[in-house]
Scaffold this motif. Structure first.
Motif, PDB file in Angstrom:
ATOM      1  N   GLY A 190       4.297  20.567  15.962  1.00  0.00           N
ATOM      2  CA  GLY A 190       4.887  19.245  15.870  1.00  0.00           C
ATOM      3  C   GLY A 190       4.245  18.263  16.832  1.00  0.00           C
ATOM      4  N   LEU A 191       3.918  18.750  18.036  1.00  0.00           N
ATOM      5  CA  LEU A 191       3.280  17.889  19.030  1.00  0.00           C
ATOM      6  C   LEU A 191       1.908  17.431  18.533  1.00  0.00           C
ATOM      7  N   LEU A 192       1.134  18.348  17.974  1.00  0.00           N
ATOM      8  CA  LEU A 192      -0.187  17.987  17.472  1.00  0.00           C
ATOM      9  C   LEU A 192      -0.087  17.102  16.233  1.00  0.00           C
ATOM     10  N   ALA A 193       0.948  17.317  15.425  1.00  0.00           N
ATOM     11  CA  ALA A 193       1.151  16.465  14.259  1.00  0.00           C
ATOM     12  C   ALA A 193       1.487  15.040  14.693  1.00  0.00           C
ATOM     13  N   ARG A 194       2.258  14.916  15.775  1.00  0.00           N
ATOM     14  CA  ARG A 194       2.569  13.578  16.308  1.00  0.00           C
ATOM     15  C   ARG A 194       1.290  12.883  16.752  1.00  0.00           C
ATOM     16  N   ARG A 195       0.438  13.634  17.450  1.00  0.00           N
ATOM     17  CA  ARG A 195      -0.860  13.089  17.855  1.00  0.00           C
ATOM     18  C   ARG A 195      -1.651  12.604  16.650  1.00  0.00           C
ATOM     19  N   ASP A 196      -1.683  13.412  15.593  1.00  0.00           N
ATOM     20  CA  ASP A 196      -2.455  13.049  14.411  1.00  0.00           C
ATOM     21  C   ASP A 196      -1.926  11.788  13.745  1.00  0.00           C
ATOM     22  N   ARG A 197      -0.615  11.614  13.737  1.00  0.00           N
ATOM     23  CA  ARG A 197      -0.053  10.388  13.157  1.00  0.00           C
ATOM     24  C   ARG A 197      -0.480   9.169  13.960  1.00  0.00           C
ATOM     25  N   TRP A 198      -0.458   9.306  15.279  1.00  0.00           N
ATOM     26  CA  TRP A 198      -0.803   8.163  16.122  1.00  0.00           C
ATOM     27  C   TRP A 198      -2.281   7.797  16.034  1.00  0.00           C
ATOM     28  N   VAL A 199      -3.132   8.739  15.687  1.00  0.00           N
ATOM     29  CA  VAL A 199      -4.553   8.411  15.503  1.00  0.00           C
ATOM     30  C   VAL A 199      -4.889   8.225  14.024  1.00  0.00           C
ATOM     31  N   ALA A 200      -3.850   8.063  13.207  1.00  0.00           N
ATOM     32  CA  ALA A 200      -4.018   7.804  11.771  1.00  0.00           C
ATOM     33  C   ALA A 200      -4.900   8.856  11.118  1.00  0.00           C
ATOM     34  N   ASP A 201      -4.742  10.115  11.565  1.00  0.00           N
ATOM     35  CA  ASP A 201      -5.540  11.219  11.031  1.00  0.00           C
ATOM     36  C   ASP A 201      -7.039  10.916  11.105  1.00  0.00           C
ATOM     37  N   TYR A 202      -7.403  10.189  12.157  1.00  0.00           N
ATOM     38  CA  TYR A 202      -8.811   9.851  12.415  1.00  0.00           C
ATOM     39  C   TYR A 202      -9.436   9.072  11.262  1.00  0.00           C
ATOM     40  N   GLN A 203      -8.638   8.196  10.689  1.00  0.00           N
ATOM     41  CA  GLN A 203      -9.104   7.262   9.668  1.00  0.00           C
ATOM     42  C   GLN A 203      -8.870   5.842  10.186  1.00  0.00           C
ATOM     43  N   ASP A 204      -9.799   4.923   9.921  1.00  0.00           N
ATOM     44  CA  ASP A 204      -9.671   3.582  10.501  1.00  0.00           C
ATOM     45  C   ASP A 204      -9.368   2.498   9.476  1.00  0.00           C
ATOM     46  N   ALA A 205      -8.818   2.885   8.322  1.00  0.00           N
ATOM     47  CA  ALA A 205      -8.531   1.893   7.284  1.00  0.00           C
ATOM     48  C   ALA A 205      -7.591   0.798   7.787  1.00  0.00           C
ATOM     49  N   GLY A 206      -6.610   1.186   8.613  1.00  0.00           N
ATOM     50  CA  GLY A 206      -5.681   0.191   9.146  1.00  0.00           C
ATOM     51  C   GLY A 206      -6.374  -0.799  10.063  1.00  0.00           C
ATOM     52  N   GLN A 207      -7.280  -0.313  10.888  1.00  0.00           N
ATOM     53  CA  GLN A 207      -8.024  -1.203  11.776  1.00  0.00           C
ATOM     54  C   GLN A 207      -8.921  -2.139  10.973  1.00  0.00           C
ATOM     55  N   VAL A 208      -9.516  -1.615   9.903  1.00  0.00           N
ATOM     56  CA  VAL A 208     -10.374  -2.454   9.067  1.00  0.00           C
ATOM     57  C   VAL A 208      -9.554  -3.555   8.408  1.00  0.00           C
ATOM     58  N   ARG A 209      -8.345  -3.212   7.943  1.00  0.00           N
ATOM     59  CA  ARG A 209      -7.479  -4.239   7.339  1.00  0.00           C
ATOM     60  C   ARG A 209      -7.160  -5.331   8.352  1.00  0.00           C
ATOM     61  N   TRP A 210      -6.873  -4.918   9.598  1.00  0.00           N
ATOM     62  CA  TRP A 210      -6.598  -5.929  10.625  1.00  0.00           C
ATOM     63  C   TRP A 210      -7.810  -6.831  10.823  1.00  0.00           C
ATOM     64  N   ALA A 211      -8.995  -6.227  10.976  1.00  0.00           N
ATOM     65  CA  ALA A 211     -10.208  -7.002  11.231  1.00  0.00           C
ATOM     66  C   ALA A 211     -10.484  -7.975  10.085  1.00  0.00           C
ATOM     67  N   THR A 212     -10.358  -7.490   8.863  1.00  0.00           N
ATOM     68  CA  THR A 212     -10.597  -8.352   7.706  1.00  0.00           C
ATOM     69  C   THR A 212      -9.596  -9.494   7.674  1.00  0.00           C
ATOM     70  N   GLY A 213      -8.336  -9.179   7.990  1.00  0.00           N
ATOM     71  CA  GLY A 213      -7.314 -10.214   8.028  1.00  0.00           C
ATOM     72  C   GLY A 213      -7.550 -11.248   9.109  1.00  0.00           C
ATOM     73  N   ALA A 214      -8.238 -10.849  10.172  1.00  0.00           N
ATOM     74  CA  ALA A 214      -8.558 -11.783  11.256  1.00  0.00           C
ATOM     75  C   ALA A 214      -9.839 -12.553  10.992  1.00  0.00           C
ATOM     76  N   GLY A 215     -10.462 -12.291   9.847  1.00  0.00           N
ATOM     77  CA  GLY A 215     -11.670 -13.030   9.497  1.00  0.00           C
ATOM     78  C   GLY A 215     -12.953 -12.423  10.018  1.00  0.00           C
ATOM     79  N   LEU A 216     -12.903 -11.146  10.421  1.00  0.00           N
ATOM     80  CA  LEU A 216     -14.079 -10.487  10.965  1.00  0.00           C
ATOM     81  C   LEU A 216     -14.758  -9.645   9.899  1.00  0.00           C
TER      82      LEU A 216
END
Length: 466
Positions: A87-113
């Motif tokens: 469970g502890l490692l699963a919590r870690r994986d959720r917080w790092v988005a399973d090592y996928q950066d799609a959410g960060q890319v959406r933020w960057a695109t939304g900010a005009g980058l």
């Protein structure tokens, strides 16, 4: 330099940022927000950088449940929670988005980058060459500015370079917990990793060249060493590794390696984690194309020997290797680029103290000068020391609560210069001290700020009563 057409496609932006970690993201955002300027964010790995996937976020995701469990174990009337490793490692994986950066890319695109995938390097005046993941090469040209935000990389001591040691990436991303783990280093990263790796079931030995947390007040390192030992970590101070070798005997445990220590002893473990510091990442950054060296970047975000269009933010300039400090620099640099592009005066940039938190047990939080640093600067100071639990609110946090607080005060002016807190949940005490030092407040002014009862912040009252 203008690249030839044969060198690959060319795209022009107002701002180009090499490095898409937290500092780079903020620099690009602040440079163009609220305008029609354009920015490219060049990143060879995961957008969001080291902190989001391999350092701050995963380590705190692993450490926070340990804080809660320890608190519950030391509050009468509660049962001690059991640790669920999966469970502890699963919590870690959720917080790092399973090592996928799609959410960060959406933020960057939304900010005009524009996110440009690949390794970026300088090749000339305002020009960045990007080697893409598929082997393609393209060139980006900046109208206004290029920002270097390439972060830092671990320092591997020569005796350990040949045994494929873990770095903090392997430690925060651990899936198979080694039975025996040696950690080389005595700073915040080493201490925090020792805590969660021990909780996950590893037999941890911490090898420290001198003392723990040597850049903090001495009592901080002493208390953290006691806490780690209480958690089952073997802490060896004044100890270094002279050489190391991995086992070649097929009958040896998988991954077993032997560390030869400077006192003549040998330590056999399954893995060794090196957390002995980091250096600015200037590898293959193309500084030579501008007749610059890594030393030219150190301690500055702009100016000096740097071209007027070139800026640095975050670990790459070596000022303070902390995510929040890199983001602070990035906001300032972004505003400066925006002001210049719009023909406005650059915003005033006043010095600010650097706050730091170590998420050990007990926690350590510090900002400003330590007593040792004040002495090195030739300053005459007074030290105000109290037990953290002299405040009833601090004692209420845990039945076994303990700790210490120190203020470093200018003896002539009574202005606060530094503060160090050790104890449960002291991270939340730090910002008040940071504000006080930033504002240059003296003790008389601080006495007018009345803390609520019964909170741990009453420790300020106990300090000021002196």
């Amino acid at each position: 330099m203008t690249p030839s057409a044969s060198a690959g496609p060319v795209a022009t932006y107002d701002v180009i940022v090499i490095g898409g970690g937290a500092a780079g993201e903020n620099a690009a955002d602040y440079a163009i927000r609220g305008s029609d300027r354009t920015a490219a964010l060049v990143e060879s790995g995961l957008l969001g950088g080291e902190c989001s996937y391999y350092a701050c976020i995963p380590s705190k995701a692993l450490l926070r449940p340990l804080d809660v469990a320890e608190t519950a174990a030391n509050l009468e009337g509660l049962s001690t929670p059991s640790l669920d490793r999966a469970g502890l490692l699963a919590r870690r994986d959720r917080w790092v988005a399973d090592y996928q950066d799609a959410g960060q890319v959406r933020w960057a695109t939304g900010a005009g980058l524009d996110v440009v995938r690949g390794h970026g390097r300088l090749v000339g005046d305002r020009t960045v060459e990007v080697f893409g993941r598929s082997g393609d090469v393209r060139h980006l040209v900046a109208r206004e500015a290029v920002v270097l935000a390439t972060g830092s990389v671990p320092v591997i001591p020569p005796p350990l370079a040949g045994v494929a040691p873990w770095t903090t990436r392997e430690a925060t991303g651990v899936t198979a917990v080694p039975d025996r783990l040696a950690i080389v280093g005595g700073g915040p990263a080493a201490c925090e990793a020792a805590r969660w790796m021990s909780a996950l079931g590893a037999e941890v030995t911490l090898l420290v060249r001198h003392r723990l947390l040597s850049r903090f007040e001495d009592f901080a390192g002493d208390d953290v060493a006691d806490g780690l030992r209480a958690a089952g970590v073997r802490v060896l101070l004044d100890t270094a590794v002279d050489s190391a070798e991995r086992a070649t005997d097929p009958a040896a445990p998988a991954g077993a390696l032997t560390l030869h220590l400077d006192d003549g002893a040998d330590l056999t473990v399954d893995e060794v984690l090196v957390a002995a510091g980091r250096r600015p990442n200037t590898d293959d950054l193309g500084l030579d194309a501008l007749d610059l060296t890594a030393a030219d970047l150190q301690g500055r975000t702009h100016g000096g020997t740097l071209p007027d269009w070139l800026y640095t933010v975050g670990d790459v300039n070596g000022e303070a290797l902390l995510t929040h400090w890199g983001k602070h620099q990035a906001r300032m640099v972004g505003r400066r680029i925006a002001a210049r592009a719009e023909g406005r005066p650059a915003p005033e940039e006043l010095p600010a103290p650097v706050p730091t938190v170590v998420f050990t047990s007990p926690q350590v939080a510090a900002v400003g000068l330590t007593s040792r640093e004040a002495a090195a600067h030739g300053l005459a100071v007074r030290l105000l020391d109290v037990d953290y639990t002299s405040a009833a609110g601090a004692s209420l946090l845990r039945d076994d609560a303990h700790g210490q607080v120190r203020l470093v005060v200018d003896a002539a002016t009574d202005v606060l210069l530094g503060a160090t807190f050790v104890g449960p949940e002291v991270a939340e005490q730090l910002h008040a001290a940071t504000i006080a030092i930033t504002a240059g407040l003296d003790l008389a002014t601080l006495r007018r700020a009345v803390p609520s009862y019964p909170t741990a912040s009453e420790v300020w009252l106990r300090l000021l009563e002196q």
